[in-house]
Write an enzyme that holds these catalytic residues in place. Structure first.
Site: not given
Length: 324
Positions: A161-162, A266, A271, A290
């Site tokens: 989808r992205i 991103d 993280e 992010h």
């Protein structure tokens, strides 16, 4: 049902309903009681398990928290885990299945937001917007030469989808789009006018490379040092997917020796990104914490989608977006 008897939903991710009240309203409308953790997101597996026990929640909405086997063994009353987003690489799906816990997510809810960020990152890199801004703030009037997106080849690693949303946006800039995705049927890319190619051809043959695949914990980087070393001189690299997909050490080396013109990230292997991470001091790099899904539209859609599915599962109905 009295308020005291309402099923409890532990919401661990601070982004739930952050930009819209609708997700919280959806929980209330379904007769559910939301509760918050005492710990800081993202929670480890043992900490998440402890929070579920403390709150007595039968459902949890998670972000990047570690949902491992320890969570299910600590909280036998847990019935549903909802990922506030799409990627479920932080959730042990086998352990959830063994425990009889349903896992749901919000597919498609943040596709436009992440696609916007990816294309925005390409534009920022191509026109050197960040260094130009910093130069102006320093009182200088430097000229920054850039490149145009028109006529450049955009390589998409992942065409779900992205990836498809990025391709649609890139078509407005007259970019030549090529994609790698072993799971999406050829007719999808054919309908989008996107050429399919191998991973190596996409990464090494494109002017801009953008990642749009889920990560797999414990797997080596998909875009490894060999592929990075083979990228076109002066190419740009964008990762708005998962940090573990790329060899960050090799990426830093390619930026420092000038083989790559720039990179925008991103998502990171670890993280939050530490201030002493080599990426922080790498040249021509654009780093964001992010935030791909952090838009008003995506925030509302993700929250409402998972809230409604949590309510369905707790009410004895099948979810609309189960994760296989």
């Amino acid at each position: 049902m009295s308020a005291a008897d309402a099923p409890r939903v532990l919401v661990t991710t601070p982004s739930f309903g952050q930009q819209s009240p609708r997700p919280w309203e959806a929980l209330v409308a379904a007769g559910l009681e939301a509760c918050l953790p005492e710990g800081t997101h993202p929670l480890s597996g043992p900490d998440l398990g402890a929070e579920l026990v403390r709150t007595g929640a039968s459902a949890v909405v998670v972000g990047l928290d570690a949902v491992d086997a320890s969570v299910f063994s600590a909280a036998p009353a847990l019935r549903v885990v909802a990922k506030h987003g799409v990627g479920v690489d932080n959730i042990d799906l086998d352990a959830a299945r063994a425990a009889g816990v349903v896992v749901v997510n919000a597919p498609g809810s943040n596709s436009g937001a992440v696609a916007d960020l990816a294309l925005g990152a390409m534009l920022a890199l191509a026109r050197q917007l960040v260094p130009a801004h910093a130069s102006m703030l320093a009182g200088r009037w430097d000229r920054f030469a850039g490149v145009e997106l028109t006529g450049r080849t955009l390589g998409l690693v992942g065409f779900g989808r992205i990836g498809q949303a990025v391709a649609r946006r890139a078509s407005g800039f007259d970019m030549d789009v090529v994609a790698y995705d072993p799971f999406v049927p050829d007719e999808v890319s054919d309908a989008a006018g996107v050429r399919r190619a191998s991973l190596e051809e996409v990464v090494t043959g494109s002017d801009f490379v953008s990642l749009h695949l889920p990560g797999t914990p414990g797997e080596p980087p998909l875009v490894d040092a060999r592929l990075i070393e083979g990228m076109r001189p002066g190419a740009y690299f964008v990762n708005a997917a998962r940090g573990g997909l790329v060899d960050e050490e090799a990426l830093v080396a390619a930026l420092r020796d000038g083989r790559l013109a720039g990179a925008a990230l991103d998502a990171f292997a670890h993280e939050p990104l530490g201030a002493d991470d080599p990426l922080v001091t790498a040249p021509n790099v654009l780093l964001t914490p992010h935030i791909g899904a952090y838009t008003d539209v995506a925030n509302a859609a993700m929250g409402v989608t998972v809230a409604e599915d949590v309510a369905r599962v707790l009410g004895g109905l099948p979810p609309r977006n189960p994760v296989a």
